[in-house]
Scaffold this motif. Structure first.
Motif, PDB file in Angstrom:
ATOM      1  N   ASN A   1       4.756  31.178  46.109  1.00  0.00           N
ATOM      2  CA  ASN A   1       5.102  32.275  45.201  1.00  0.00           C
ATOM      3  C   ASN A   1       5.631  31.761  43.858  1.00  0.00           C
ATOM      4  OD1 ASN A   1       7.496  31.220  46.112  1.00  0.00           O
ATOM      5  ND2 ASN A   1       8.381  33.180  46.776  1.00  0.00           N
ATOM      6  N   THR A   2       5.439  30.474  43.577  1.00  0.00           N
ATOM      7  CA  THR A   2       5.984  29.900  42.347  1.00  0.00           C
ATOM      8  C   THR A   2       5.058  28.809  41.829  1.00  0.00           C
ATOM      9  OG1 THR A   2       7.996  29.003  41.322  1.00  0.00           O
ATOM     10  CG2 THR A   2       7.413  28.169  43.527  1.00  0.00           C
ATOM     11  N   TYR A   3       5.429  28.187  40.746  1.00  0.00           N
ATOM     12  CA  TYR A   3       4.594  27.175  40.111  1.00  0.00           C
ATOM     13  C   TYR A   3       4.274  26.044  41.091  1.00  0.00           C
ATOM     14  CZ  TYR A   3       5.840  29.659  35.859  1.00  0.00           C
ATOM     15  OH  TYR A   3       6.007  30.642  34.902  1.00  0.00           O
ATOM     16  N   GLY A   4       2.993  25.682  41.147  1.00  0.00           N
ATOM     17  CA  GLY A   4       2.535  24.674  42.090  1.00  0.00           C
ATOM     18  C   GLY A   4       2.043  25.250  43.392  1.00  0.00           C
ATOM     19  N   GLY A   5       2.280  26.549  43.615  1.00  0.00           N
ATOM     20  CA  GLY A   5       1.840  27.214  44.839  1.00  0.00           C
ATOM     21  C   GLY A   5       0.585  28.046  44.610  1.00  0.00           C
ATOM     22  N   ARG A   6       0.274  28.865  45.613  1.00  0.00           N
ATOM     23  CA  ARG A   6      -0.970  29.644  45.562  1.00  0.00           C
ATOM     24  C   ARG A   6      -0.946  30.688  44.447  1.00  0.00           C
ATOM     25  NH1 ARG A   6      -4.543  31.705  44.412  1.00  0.00           N
ATOM     26  NH2 ARG A   6      -6.330  32.621  45.482  1.00  0.00           N
ATOM     27  N   TRP A   7       0.175  31.372  44.286  1.00  0.00           N
ATOM     28  CA  TRP A   7       0.367  32.339  43.209  1.00  0.00           C
ATOM     29  C   TRP A   7       1.689  32.054  42.521  1.00  0.00           C
ATOM     30  CZ3 TRP A   7      -1.000  34.046  48.181  1.00  0.00           C
ATOM     31  CH2 TRP A   7      -2.294  34.586  48.307  1.00  0.00           C
ATOM     32  N   VAL A   8       1.816  32.469  41.282  1.00  0.00           N
ATOM     33  CA  VAL A   8       3.120  32.504  40.626  1.00  0.00           C
ATOM     34  C   VAL A   8       3.523  33.975  40.549  1.00  0.00           C
ATOM     35  CG1 VAL A   8       4.481  31.958  38.596  1.00  0.00           C
ATOM     36  CG2 VAL A   8       2.647  30.411  39.336  1.00  0.00           C
ATOM     37  N   VAL A   9       4.560  34.324  41.285  1.00  0.00           N
ATOM     38  CA  VAL A   9       5.014  35.711  41.358  1.00  0.00           C
ATOM     39  C   VAL A   9       6.246  35.883  40.476  1.00  0.00           C
ATOM     40  CG1 VAL A   9       5.806  37.562  42.869  1.00  0.00           C
ATOM     41  CG2 VAL A   9       4.115  35.908  43.712  1.00  0.00           C
ATOM     42  N   ASN A  10       6.157  36.832  39.577  1.00  0.00           N
ATOM     43  CA  ASN A  10       7.243  37.145  38.642  1.00  0.00           C
ATOM     44  C   ASN A  10       7.650  35.945  37.777  1.00  0.00           C
ATOM     45  OD1 ASN A  10       7.443  39.869  39.369  1.00  0.00           O
ATOM     46  ND2 ASN A  10       8.798  39.403  41.080  1.00  0.00           N
ATOM     47  N   PRO A  11       6.700  35.388  37.018  1.00  0.00           N
ATOM     48  CA  PRO A  11       7.064  34.306  36.101  1.00  0.00           C
ATOM     49  C   PRO A  11       8.065  34.767  35.033  1.00  0.00           C
ATOM     50  CG  PRO A  11       4.846  35.103  35.629  1.00  0.00           C
ATOM     51  CD  PRO A  11       5.263  35.717  36.938  1.00  0.00           C
ATOM     52  N   SER A  12       8.133  36.067  34.794  1.00  0.00           N
ATOM     53  CA  SER A  12       9.064  36.622  33.809  1.00  0.00           C
ATOM     54  C   SER A  12      10.513  36.567  34.271  1.00  0.00           C
ATOM     55  CB  SER A  12       8.708  38.089  33.539  1.00  0.00           C
ATOM     56  OG  SER A  12       8.950  38.867  34.706  1.00  0.00           O
ATOM     57  N   GLY A  13      10.728  36.332  35.561  1.00  0.00           N
ATOM     58  CA  GLY A  13      12.045  36.471  36.161  1.00  0.00           C
ATOM     59  C   GLY A  13      12.169  37.726  36.987  1.00  0.00           C
ATOM     60  N   GLY A  14      11.165  38.604  36.860  1.00  0.00           N
ATOM     61  CA  GLY A  14      11.156  39.813  37.660  1.00  0.00           C
ATOM     62  C   GLY A  14      12.295  40.756  37.317  1.00  0.00           C
ATOM     63  N   LEU A  15      12.389  41.843  38.047  1.00  0.00           N
ATOM     64  CA  LEU A  15      13.436  42.818  37.820  1.00  0.00           C
ATOM     65  C   LEU A  15      14.806  42.218  38.098  1.00  0.00           C
ATOM     66  CD1 LEU A  15      10.753  44.432  38.266  1.00  0.00           C
ATOM     67  CD2 LEU A  15      12.146  46.254  39.237  1.00  0.00           C
ATOM     68  N   ILE A  16      14.876  41.316  39.078  1.00  0.00           N
ATOM     69  CA  ILE A  16      16.153  40.742  39.497  1.00  0.00           C
ATOM     70  C   ILE A  16      16.843  40.030  38.349  1.00  0.00           C
ATOM     71  CG2 ILE A  16      17.124  38.854  40.883  1.00  0.00           C
ATOM     72  CD1 ILE A  16      15.303  39.747  43.171  1.00  0.00           C
ATOM     73  N   SER A  17      16.094  39.334  37.522  1.00  0.00           N
ATOM     74  CA  SER A  17      16.712  38.533  36.472  1.00  0.00           C
ATOM     75  C   SER A  17      16.327  38.983  35.065  1.00  0.00           C
ATOM     76  CB  SER A  17      16.360  37.055  36.655  1.00  0.00           C
ATOM     77  OG  SER A  17      17.247  36.238  35.940  1.00  0.00           O
ATOM     78  N   LYS A  18      15.080  39.436  34.886  1.00  0.00           N
ATOM     79  CA  LYS A  18      14.685  39.945  33.569  1.00  0.00           C
ATOM     80  C   LYS A  18      15.418  41.249  33.271  1.00  0.00           C
ATOM     81  CE  LYS A  18      10.684  42.135  33.034  1.00  0.00           C
ATOM     82  NZ  LYS A  18      10.241  41.858  34.391  1.00  0.00           N
ATOM     83  N   GLY A  19      15.643  42.073  34.318  1.00  0.00           N
ATOM     84  CA  GLY A  19      16.289  43.359  34.148  1.00  0.00           C
ATOM     85  C   GLY A  19      15.363  44.501  34.529  1.00  0.00           C
ATOM     86  N   HIS A  20      15.935  45.712  34.604  1.00  0.00           N
ATOM     87  CA  HIS A  20      15.158  46.851  35.101  1.00  0.00           C
ATOM     88  C   HIS A  20      15.540  48.151  34.386  1.00  0.00           C
ATOM     89  CE1 HIS A  20      12.848  49.416  37.591  1.00  0.00           C
ATOM     90  NE2 HIS A  20      13.688  49.586  38.587  1.00  0.00           N
ATOM     91  N   PRO A  21      15.188  48.284  33.087  1.00  0.00           N
ATOM     92  CA  PRO A  21      15.296  49.596  32.443  1.00  0.00           C
ATOM     93  C   PRO A  21      14.120  50.451  32.929  1.00  0.00           C
ATOM     94  CG  PRO A  21      14.500  47.953  30.881  1.00  0.00           C
ATOM     95  CD  PRO A  21      14.654  47.264  32.201  1.00  0.00           C
ATOM     96  N   LEU A  22      14.390  51.450  33.737  1.00  0.00           N
ATOM     97  CA  LEU A  22      13.372  52.060  34.592  1.00  0.00           C
ATOM     98  C   LEU A  22      12.094  52.446  33.856  1.00  0.00           C
ATOM     99  CD1 LEU A  22      15.581  54.344  36.869  1.00  0.00           C
ATOM    100  CD2 LEU A  22      15.299  51.863  36.902  1.00  0.00           C
ATOM    101  N   GLY A  23      12.214  53.115  32.718  1.00  0.00           N
ATOM    102  CA  GLY A  23      11.030  53.580  32.012  1.00  0.00           C
ATOM    103  C   GLY A  23      10.209  52.481  31.379  1.00  0.00           C
ATOM    104  N   ALA A  24      10.804  51.319  31.196  1.00  0.00           N
ATOM    105  CA  ALA A  24      10.128  50.217  30.514  1.00  0.00           C
ATOM    106  C   ALA A  24       9.487  49.215  31.465  1.00  0.00           C
ATOM    107  CB  ALA A  24      11.120  49.484  29.610  1.00  0.00           C
ATOM    108  N   THR A  25       9.958  49.147  32.705  1.00  0.00           N
ATOM    109  CA  THR A  25       9.590  48.049  33.599  1.00  0.00           C
ATOM    110  C   THR A  25       8.084  47.878  33.752  1.00  0.00           C
ATOM    111  OG1 THR A  25      11.662  47.985  34.829  1.00  0.00           O
ATOM    112  CG2 THR A  25       9.682  47.315  36.016  1.00  0.00           C
ATOM    113  N   GLY A  26       7.359  48.947  34.035  1.00  0.00           N
ATOM    114  CA  GLY A  26       5.924  48.814  34.240  1.00  0.00           C
ATOM    115  C   GLY A  26       5.177  48.331  33.017  1.00  0.00           C
ATOM    116  N   LEU A  27       5.688  48.642  31.842  1.00  0.00           N
ATOM    117  CA  LEU A  27       5.011  48.222  30.611  1.00  0.00           C
ATOM    118  C   LEU A  27       5.330  46.790  30.238  1.00  0.00           C
ATOM    119  CD1 LEU A  27       5.271  51.634  28.882  1.00  0.00           C
ATOM    120  CD2 LEU A  27       3.147  50.369  29.213  1.00  0.00           C
ATOM    121  N   VAL A  28       6.519  46.309  30.565  1.00  0.00           N
ATOM    122  CA  VAL A  28       6.787  44.895  30.288  1.00  0.00           C
ATOM    123  C   VAL A  28       6.121  43.996  31.327  1.00  0.00           C
ATOM    124  CG1 VAL A  28       8.915  45.435  29.057  1.00  0.00           C
ATOM    125  CG2 VAL A  28       9.018  44.850  31.466  1.00  0.00           C
TER     126      VAL A  28
END
Length: 394
Positions: A325-352
């Motif tokens: 689920n990360t660099y060097g693996g089969r997929w890179v999941v949430n390279p942005s940091g995801g909601l957990i670390s990038k943040g989660h302003p509800l109306g914006a999340t899907g667009l970012v």
């Protein structure tokens, strides 16, 4: 001309802790929308419709937001679909273009949130998730914890009981997403933590600790969606990323009959949306290299691996342990940091999420760039409920 649809411009603000910056939602929309228009190389008077998403706000806040970009009399549609609001605006914008109703459409989302855990706004009417909670309360005890971590924590407990998943495997997801966010200048948090620090942070609802939960955030994101004809006429092929498949699914009957916390928090919605988006795109998860998925809590990220087909049922923990689920693996999941670390302003999340994957497919994601990206998958879910899955290709 075909009805293929393309993302031609994206933009976002930095995500901020609520109250930490002197700005309001029109400021956020002006910043993200201006960036998306500049990225696309189009002016606001070329936008024929706008879909504007937010969860917490007054009626017609969508108009007030996009009036910062121009006042041209176009249809402006206000969108609210809980945490999947941003991707719902994207879904509607794409529908308008795909149907031939418009050639160039703006999808924009923002949120100005209150500090602390999410709560209800209106106390004089039934809450939309009451039926979900009626099914969940007999399955897992609730002692007054915030509702969202209770629901997703309960699903994590069920996964642990059924499949032997461990608290450490969930914590590894939190560690990964915080580590990814170090390279994202837009992220609300850019701190790396050890596995021990993730596990030792304050327990919110077992197995979830604070560093495995998405924060409330202020911020905005935007995308310009265009038809193939518009891309061709304006020579935008150097920036165009195709939306190859997309589907939205709301609750199915088994949400309320399954006696399963995993189903109550939307796993069936996610699975069906993924299947339908893949069918339209004629792609599978083997055709994508990067994924932005809805990790509102680490438990949901692991459960969503299985719903999307990245792992077989019960095998999400093994995918984590293998580093797939990360660099060097089969997929890179949430390279942005995801909601957990990038943040989660509800109306914006899907667009970012859309913005991050557009940058990845263009090869312009800087230190976050995944090698050899030709396909990408986006997953955004809101309880109550709606799941949107979008597949992109270069």
């Amino acid at each position: 001309m075909s009805n293929r649809t393309f993302v031609v411009g994206v933009g976002m603000t930095k995500f901020e802790k609520p109250g930490s910056r002197e700005w309001d939602y029109p400021d956020m929309a002006r910043e993200s929308g201006s960036k998306a228009l500049a990225d696309a190389g189009v002016s606001y008077d070329q936008i024929q419709q706008a879909y504007v998403g937010y969860v917490y706000g007054e009626s017609t806040s969508g108009q007030r937001a996009v009036y910062e970009l121009g006042i041209t009399g176009i249809p402006v549609i206000n969108v609210n679909n809980n945490c999947s609001t941003g991707s719902t605006a994207l879904f509607l914008a794409r529908q308008a273009v795909k149907a031939g109703v418009a050639d160039c459409v703006l999808a924009l989302g923002f949120e100005k949130m209150q500090k602390g855990s999410l709560g209800s706004t209106f106390e004089d009417r039934e809450q939309p998730m009451l039926n979900h909670l009626k099914e969940l309360f007999p399955l897992f005890e609730w002692a007054g914890e915030p509702i969202a971590p209770y629901m997703f924590g309960a699903a994590g407990r069920e996964h642990m009981s059924k499949y032997g998943t461990t608290a450490e495997q969930f914590a590894k997801i939190g560690r990964k997403n915080h580590r990814h966010s170090v390279n994202n200048p837009y992220a609300q948090f850019q701190d790396e933590y050890s596995l021990e620090e993730i596990l030792a942070s304050r327990t919110v609802y077992e197995p979830l600790t604070k560093l495995q939960c998405s924060p409330t955030s202020d911020g905005s994101g935007a995308a310009v969606i265009a038809s193939e004809r518009f891309v061709d006429e304006h020579d935008l092929w150097d920036r165009a990323v195709e939306i190859a498949g997309q589907a939205m699914v709301t609750d199915t009957a088994d949400t309320f009959t399954s006696k399963s916390a995993i189903t109550i928090i939307g796993a069936t919605m996610s699975r069906l949306a993924a299947e339908r988006a893949c069918e339209e795109a004629r792609m599978g998860v083997g055709d994508v290299q990067v994924v932005e998925l809805h990790d509102c809590f680490s438990t949901n990220e692991l459960i969503t691996y299985e719903a999307l087909g990245l792992a077989a049922e019960g095998e999400g923990g093994a995918l984590v342990d293998a580093g797939d689920n990360t660099y060097g693996g089969r997929w890179v999941v949430n390279p942005s940091g995801g909601l957990i670390s990038k943040g989660h302003p509800l109306g914006a999340t899907g667009l970012v999420q859309c913005a991050e994957l557009t940058w990845q497919l263009r090869g312009t994601a800087d230190a976050r760039q995944v090698d050899g990206v030709t396909g990408a998958l986006q997953h955004n879910i809101g309880l109550g409920g709606a799941a949107v899955v979008t597949l992109y290709r270069r």
